[in-house]
Design an enzyme around this catalytic site. Structure first.
Site, PDB file in Angstrom:
ATOM      1  N   SER A 111      56.503 -52.700  31.202  1.00 52.78           N
ATOM      2  CA  SER A 111      55.509 -52.743  32.281  1.00 52.78           C
ATOM      3  C   SER A 111      54.490 -51.627  32.075  1.00 52.78           C
ATOM      4  O   SER A 111      54.811 -50.600  31.467  1.00 52.78           O
ATOM      5  CB  SER A 111      56.203 -52.524  33.637  1.00 52.78           C
ATOM      6  OG  SER A 111      55.249 -52.343  34.668  1.00 52.78           O
ATOM      7  N   TYR A 113      61.737 -47.545  39.013  1.00 58.57           N
ATOM      8  CA  TYR A 113      61.210 -48.647  38.195  1.00 58.57           C
ATOM      9  C   TYR A 113      60.485 -48.093  36.971  1.00 58.57           C
ATOM     10  O   TYR A 113      60.706 -48.543  35.840  1.00 58.57           O
ATOM     11  CB  TYR A 113      60.273 -49.504  39.040  1.00 58.57           C
ATOM     12  CG  TYR A 113      59.784 -50.754  38.346  1.00 58.57           C
ATOM     13  CD1 TYR A 113      60.634 -51.836  38.138  1.00 58.57           C
ATOM     14  CD2 TYR A 113      58.471 -50.863  37.897  1.00 58.57           C
ATOM     15  CE1 TYR A 113      60.185 -52.990  37.506  1.00 58.57           C
ATOM     16  CE2 TYR A 113      58.013 -52.006  37.265  1.00 58.57           C
ATOM     17  CZ  TYR A 113      58.871 -53.073  37.068  1.00 58.57           C
ATOM     18  OH  TYR A 113      58.427 -54.212  36.430  1.00 58.57           O
TER      19      TYR A 113
END
Ligand SMILES: NC(=O)c1ccc[n+]([C@@H]2O[C@H](COP(=O)([O-])OP(=O)(O)OC[C@H]3O[C@@H](n4cnc5c(N)ncnc54)[C@H](O)[C@@H]3O)[C@@H](O)[C@H]2O)c1
Length: 245
Positions: free
Chosen positions: A138, A151
């Site tokens: 990501s 995350y």
């Protein structure tokens, strides 16, 4: 379709939804034989039935069951030439409210999950003449954003895990990441279902739109095919012009 994956046997995690599903559909159309893994039994069964693919329900964080289903997948396909790790979860909260259970689960699914899958698949990948690993990381692996300590740590770790893998597993196995920005999937429903959030997310990128799962599956196809034969240990950013990496 051009048959760019004809004869290749690819295992895809997170294949029941979003990017993993888009990868499965594109790869099937390009001639690959597929093994699909996901923890969502109902959605996985629909995708597998539509594509006529081998599928197993599995939590990628559970090393024992991953080992079993990856061995079954390799046996069913007669080997493995590639892995795409798309299974992942998102949880955001300010660090002061961040509890250990949320942290542990983010790391277990997003970082240890790809480790479990690739470690279990390694004998099959090593037996292939040339194999590929694609991990979906990501832009959060680069960019700090509010509430994303867990995350971002999982995705930053996945980027470096993949680079180190490329070093360890070359020359016959290539390993690369894709770093998506905001892509329209179940994970980001809370963004694109709100016109205001959706507009804000679109406005901050150069291409003025959210990404589609197919924007990412096409990058996965490139990294899983011979078109990227001299590319390993790197990332393709698919974010519409946002993090400038
Ligand atoms: N959507 C985005 O904007 C975005 C951006 C950057 C990165 N990502 C990453 O892309 C990947 C795909 O996400 P998506 O957006 O397609 O989301 P999604 O929720 O549509 O799909 C994720 C899939 O992973 C499966 N999954 C979750 N936990 C699992 C587990 N423990 N074991 C097995 N399967 C599991 C889910 O059941 C689901 O089918 C994820 O790794 C995510 O972190 C998403």
């Amino acid at each position: 379709m051009t048959g760019r994956l004809a004869g290749r046997r690819v295992l895809i995690t997170g294949a029941a939804s979003g990017m993993g599903k888009a990868v499965a559909e594109l790869f099937a159309g390009e001639g690959a034989s597929l093994a699909l893994l996901d923890c969502d039994a109902a959605k996985l069964s629909d995708v597998a039935a539509f594509l006529g693919a081998f599928a197993r329900v599995c939590d990628v964080a559970e090393a024992g069951s991953v080992e079993t289903v990856v061995a079954e997948a390799a046996k069913s396909l007669g080997g493995l030439d590639g892995v795409v790790s798309a299974a992942g979860i998102l949880a955001t909260k300010p660090f002061a409210d961040f509890d250990r259970a949320t942290w542990d689960r983010l790391i277990a699914v997003n970082l240890t999950g790809p480790f479990n899958v690739i470690h279990s698949a390694l004998p099959a990948l090593q037996a292939a003449p040339s194999a590929t690993i694609v991990n979906i990381a990501s832009v959060s692996g680069y960019l700090p954003m509010a509430g994303t300590t867990g995350y971002s740590a999982s995705k930053g770790g996945l980027i470096m895990f993949t680079k180190s893998l490329a070093f360890d597993l070359g020359p016959n196995i290539r390993a690369n990441c894709i770093c998506p920005g905001v892509i329209r999937t179940e994970m980001t429903r809370y963004i694109w279902e709100s016109p205001e959030h959706s507009q804000r997310a679109s406005d901050r990128v150069a291409l003025k739109r959210l990404g589609a799962p197919e924007d990412v599956s096409r990058a996965a196809l490139y990294l899983s095919s011979e078109d990227s034969a001299f590319t390993t240990g790197t990332e393709i950013v698919v974010d519409g012009g946002f993090c400038w990496r």
